[in-house]
Scaffold this motif. Sequence first.
Motif, PDB file in Angstrom:
ATOM      1  N   CYS A   1     -17.092  -4.407  -2.154  1.00 11.31           N
ATOM      2  CA  CYS A   1     -16.302  -3.369  -2.802  1.00 11.31           C
ATOM      3  C   CYS A   1     -16.390  -2.069  -1.993  1.00 11.31           C
ATOM      4  O   CYS A   1     -17.479  -1.643  -1.615  1.00 11.31           O
ATOM      5  CB  CYS A   1     -16.830  -3.152  -4.215  1.00 11.31           C
ATOM      6  N   GLY A   2     -15.266  -1.484  -1.724  1.00  9.86           N
ATOM      7  CA  GLY A   2     -15.257  -0.258  -0.945  1.00  9.86           C
ATOM      8  C   GLY A   2     -14.240   0.722  -1.477  1.00  9.86           C
ATOM      9  O   GLY A   2     -13.179   0.329  -1.971  1.00  9.86           O
ATOM     10  N   ILE A   3     -14.586   2.006  -1.403  1.00  9.17           N
ATOM     11  CA  ILE A   3     -13.666   3.049  -1.848  1.00  9.17           C
ATOM     12  C   ILE A   3     -13.512   4.048  -0.719  1.00  9.17           C
ATOM     13  O   ILE A   3     -14.500   4.497  -0.132  1.00  9.17           O
ATOM     14  CB  ILE A   3     -14.220   3.725  -3.114  1.00  9.17           C
ATOM     15  N   ASP A   4     -12.266   4.364  -0.394  1.00  4.48           N
ATOM     16  CA  ASP A   4     -12.008   5.332   0.665  1.00  4.48           C
ATOM     17  C   ASP A   4     -12.376   6.731   0.176  1.00  4.48           C
ATOM     18  O   ASP A   4     -11.886   7.181  -0.858  1.00  4.48           O
ATOM     19  CB  ASP A   4     -10.529   5.285   1.044  1.00  4.48           C
ATOM     20  N   THR A   5     -13.235   7.394   0.909  1.00  2.00           N
ATOM     21  CA  THR A   5     -13.666   8.739   0.551  1.00  2.00           C
ATOM     22  C   THR A   5     -14.308   9.381   1.774  1.00  2.00           C
ATOM     23  O   THR A   5     -14.771   8.679   2.665  1.00  2.00           O
ATOM     24  CB  THR A   5     -14.702   8.707  -0.603  1.00  2.00           C
TER      25      THR A   5
ATOM     26  N   THR B   1      -5.023   0.968  -5.993  1.00  2.00           N
ATOM     27  CA  THR B   1      -4.773   2.354  -5.586  1.00  2.00           C
ATOM     28  C   THR B   1      -4.636   3.269  -6.805  1.00  2.00           C
ATOM     29  O   THR B   1      -4.196   4.405  -6.694  1.00  2.00           O
ATOM     30  CB  THR B   1      -3.489   2.455  -4.716  1.00  2.00           C
ATOM     31  N   ASN B   2      -5.013   2.760  -7.964  1.00  2.00           N
ATOM     32  CA  ASN B   2      -4.980   3.549  -9.194  1.00  2.00           C
ATOM     33  C   ASN B   2      -6.424   3.876  -9.588  1.00  2.00           C
ATOM     34  O   ASN B   2      -7.197   2.986  -9.966  1.00  2.00           O
ATOM     35  CB  ASN B   2      -4.262   2.725 -10.273  1.00  2.00           C
ATOM     36  N   TYR B   3      -6.801   5.139  -9.476  1.00  2.00           N
ATOM     37  CA  TYR B   3      -8.202   5.550  -9.698  1.00  2.00           C
ATOM     38  C   TYR B   3      -8.696   5.179 -11.093  1.00  2.00           C
ATOM     39  O   TYR B   3      -9.787   4.633 -11.254  1.00  2.00           O
ATOM     40  CB  TYR B   3      -8.330   7.054  -9.452  1.00  2.00           C
ATOM     41  N   GLN B   4      -7.874   5.474 -12.119  1.00  2.00           N
ATOM     42  CA  GLN B   4      -8.324   5.205 -13.482  1.00  2.00           C
ATOM     43  C   GLN B   4      -8.510   3.701 -13.724  1.00  2.00           C
ATOM     44  O   GLN B   4      -9.481   3.285 -14.356  1.00  2.00           O
ATOM     45  CB  GLN B   4      -7.330   5.798 -14.510  1.00  2.00           C
ATOM     46  N   LEU B   5      -7.602   2.923 -13.161  1.00  2.00           N
ATOM     47  CA  LEU B   5      -7.727   1.466 -13.305  1.00  2.00           C
ATOM     48  C   LEU B   5      -8.976   0.972 -12.569  1.00  2.00           C
ATOM     49  O   LEU B   5      -9.723   0.134 -13.082  1.00  2.00           O
ATOM     50  CB  LEU B   5      -6.469   0.763 -12.770  1.00  2.00           C
TER      51      LEU B   5
ATOM     52  N   ARG C   1     -21.159  14.641  -9.109  1.00  2.00           N
ATOM     53  CA  ARG C   1     -20.077  15.596  -9.289  1.00  2.00           C
ATOM     54  C   ARG C   1     -19.194  15.638  -8.031  1.00  2.00           C
ATOM     55  O   ARG C   1     -17.981  15.594  -8.104  1.00  2.00           O
ATOM     56  CB  ARG C   1     -20.649  16.987  -9.579  1.00  2.00           C
ATOM     57  N   ARG C   2     -19.844  15.672  -6.850  1.00  2.00           N
ATOM     58  CA  ARG C   2     -19.105  15.665  -5.572  1.00  2.00           C
ATOM     59  C   ARG C   2     -18.271  14.400  -5.433  1.00  2.00           C
ATOM     60  O   ARG C   2     -17.134  14.423  -4.975  1.00  2.00           O
ATOM     61  CB  ARG C   2     -20.098  15.735  -4.409  1.00  2.00           C
ATOM     62  N   TRP C   3     -18.882  13.291  -5.808  1.00  2.00           N
ATOM     63  CA  TRP C   3     -18.237  11.984  -5.740  1.00  2.00           C
ATOM     64  C   TRP C   3     -16.980  11.966  -6.618  1.00  2.00           C
ATOM     65  O   TRP C   3     -15.900  11.604  -6.169  1.00  2.00           O
ATOM     66  CB  TRP C   3     -19.274  10.944  -6.164  1.00  2.00           C
ATOM     67  N   HIS C   4     -17.121  12.437  -7.843  1.00  2.00           N
ATOM     68  CA  HIS C   4     -15.970  12.482  -8.748  1.00  2.00           C
ATOM     69  C   HIS C   4     -14.875  13.396  -8.210  1.00  2.00           C
ATOM     70  O   HIS C   4     -13.695  13.074  -8.271  1.00  2.00           O
ATOM     71  CB  HIS C   4     -16.394  12.975 -10.138  1.00  2.00           C
TER      72      HIS C   4
ATOM     73  N   LEU D   1     -12.869  11.750  -5.489  1.00  4.90           N
ATOM     74  CA  LEU D   1     -11.947  10.717  -5.977  1.00  4.90           C
ATOM     75  C   LEU D   1     -10.795  11.325  -6.771  1.00  4.90           C
ATOM     76  O   LEU D   1      -9.662  10.848  -6.690  1.00  4.90           O
ATOM     77  CB  LEU D   1     -12.704   9.680  -6.809  1.00  4.90           C
ATOM     78  N   GLN D   2     -11.093  12.403  -7.516  1.00  2.40           N
ATOM     79  CA  GLN D   2     -10.020  13.055  -8.272  1.00  2.40           C
ATOM     80  C   GLN D   2      -9.004  13.705  -7.328  1.00  2.40           C
ATOM     81  O   GLN D   2      -7.811  13.698  -7.588  1.00  2.40           O
ATOM     82  CB  GLN D   2     -10.602  14.076  -9.244  1.00  2.40           C
ATOM     83  N   ARG D   3      -9.521  14.253  -6.228  1.00  3.13           N
ATOM     84  CA  ARG D   3      -8.631  14.818  -5.208  1.00  3.13           C
ATOM     85  C   ARG D   3      -7.684  13.735  -4.689  1.00  3.13           C
ATOM     86  O   ARG D   3      -6.486  13.946  -4.569  1.00  3.13           O
ATOM     87  CB  ARG D   3      -9.468  15.378  -4.045  1.00  3.13           C
ATOM     88  N   ASP D   4      -8.252  12.584  -4.396  1.00  2.00           N
ATOM     89  CA  ASP D   4      -7.433  11.473  -3.904  1.00  2.00           C
ATOM     90  C   ASP D   4      -6.402  11.047  -4.947  1.00  2.00           C
ATOM     91  O   ASP D   4      -5.269  10.731  -4.602  1.00  2.00           O
ATOM     92  CB  ASP D   4      -8.319  10.276  -3.530  1.00  2.00           C
ATOM     93  N   GLU D   5      -6.834  11.051  -6.205  1.00  2.00           N
ATOM     94  CA  GLU D   5      -5.894  10.656  -7.258  1.00  2.00           C
ATOM     95  C   GLU D   5      -4.715  11.634  -7.301  1.00  2.00           C
ATOM     96  O   GLU D   5      -3.557  11.232  -7.375  1.00  2.00           O
ATOM     97  CB  GLU D   5      -6.596  10.606  -8.612  1.00  2.00           C
ATOM     98  N   GLU D   6      -5.048  12.944  -7.238  1.00  2.70           N
ATOM     99  CA  GLU D   6      -3.990  13.964  -7.274  1.00  2.70           C
ATOM    100  C   GLU D   6      -3.048  13.853  -6.077  1.00  2.70           C
ATOM    101  O   GLU D   6      -1.852  14.035  -6.196  1.00  2.70           O
ATOM    102  CB  GLU D   6      -4.605  15.366  -7.296  1.00  2.70           C
ATOM    103  N   ASN D   7      -3.626  13.552  -4.897  1.00  2.00           N
ATOM    104  CA  ASN D   7      -2.814  13.445  -3.675  1.00  2.00           C
ATOM    105  C   ASN D   7      -2.119  12.091  -3.542  1.00  2.00           C
ATOM    106  O   ASN D   7      -1.409  11.859  -2.566  1.00  2.00           O
ATOM    107  CB  ASN D   7      -3.686  13.662  -2.442  1.00  2.00           C
ATOM    108  N   GLY D   8      -2.396  11.196  -4.469  1.00  2.00           N
ATOM    109  CA  GLY D   8      -1.829   9.849  -4.366  1.00  2.00           C
ATOM    110  C   GLY D   8      -2.412   9.052  -3.225  1.00  2.00           C
ATOM    111  O   GLY D   8      -1.770   8.153  -2.684  1.00  2.00           O
TER     112      GLY D   8
END
Lengths: 261, 262
Positions: free
Chosen positions: A149-153, A202-206, A232-235, A238-245
């Motif tokens: 499992c990997g998340i781009d960040t 590619t859906n953060y909430q999902l 907090r930094r981690w969130h 990811l929230q930034r990525d969600e906002e930027n799509g």
Amino acid sequence: MPTSAKGYFDTEYLRVVAEIAEEYKRRTYSLMKIEKGHKVLDAGCGPGTDTIALGSLVGPSGEVYGVDFDPAMIAEANRRAATAGVAHWVHHQDADATAMPFESGYFDSCRSERLFQHLLNPRGALAEMTRVTKKGGWIVVLDTDWGSCGIDTDEVELERRLMTFYATETYHNGYSGRRLSRFFKEHDLADISVEVIPYVCTNYQLARYLFAFDSHEAQALAEKIVTEEELRRWHESLQRDEENGTFFSCTNIAMAAGRKP
Amino acid sequence: MMATSTKGYVDTEYLRIVAELLEKPKRQTYLPMQIEKGDKVLDVGCGPGTDTLALAELVGPTGEVYGVDFDGAMVAEAELRAEKARVNGWVHHKEADATAMPFASGSFDACRSERVFQHSLNPRAILAEMVRVTKKDGWVVVLDSDWGSLGVDTDEVEIERRLMSFSATETHHNGVSGRCLYRFFKEQGLTDISVELLPIVITSYPLMSLIYTFGEKERQALAAKIVTTDEIQRWRASLERAEANGTFFAYFCMALVAGCKS
């Protein structure tokens, strides 16, 4: 897993995953080489998503058994089988996957999906599936490799620490997918095939929901794997990525099939 | 793009073995480039010309293929091969920095890059440069590994995780490249972005060692005190056992990302 609820999920979670996994589910059925009249088993049947589908594949002259360690799931599966009108030949039993109440060689084919990752003794479950399968019958196991499992960040170090913790500590057997090839070979199954299936979300909430981040993060905090500041930094990242799509996550599922020699 | 650093540098023999293993994903990159006869296409990080020669066939003699690489020896080898294959009339190779390529803006119908970004300190700049030299409505295609997805089946899980995390993050400039591509493509404003993950399964320990240069990575992990000599021995013994039993199993994912310059 009767002694532990590590990694336990509810029926709503299983419904969402089942929708995503529909294509893979169908492929496990086709690997089972099911014919009308067959007796087939689903180990870790949950609320009966697969047993009901298998019910129509074997038809009323066949027999489907689902086993699950959770009596509530069994009750729900039985209710759904009744509603679907297949209860005559689709049965569910509360049982331990490593000691199932069936004679040796009873089934034409067996499957198990996303069960082994929750087991302390996955080899025991595969041995038991092999025992209850007929000579020449197919055994098919589909399972996640949470280690992939990997998340781009940009918070790569934090991400690696969290993902390693999730895979290693929040499941009994979080690397299950990558181990199936070895387990199948150790059980001397024949004609083994293993396919790795990537899953991109590619859906953060999902992704938070599917990968059970809420409970995993709480556990990582409690075990001091991360600090509140890091989380907090981690969130934020990811929230930034969600906002930027630009949110991107992936994991892999392995599908192993083999015949009882 | 690597002129100032040789982190992750590899030779032509290694590239040949990898090319065999990656033949299918490689071919899959040509499709989203939507190549037609007569097109002008670019391969960024062309190495010894494996792809430029294949692209030559796709564009035909009325087209044009350019390959760029930071390594003069690779460019010379690619030129030699193009000559042998008699495609050097329309296939050219140049030594160049991928972040500052000697082409006018909007020169190419399509651009590709394969396993280059993972070695780069500045992958965003390479992508920006690829977008610059591509024509409007042209396609940009990048294939790269996500070494963060690499998993090796072993009972020494804890050592494996430590080694894999270290090698993905510390032995490449951009080892988790594959998973970053979607974000980079979006940031560049490319449209019709598609992402496909391609799993590469390897069931031979010697092959895995070779393609991921385990020996070198283990040495670096030892030097960085990520693992002890004893742990390395346990790790190797577990993989040798798996190899002897025919149960070795490892895989990683490559990401294939395509987008259109609008």
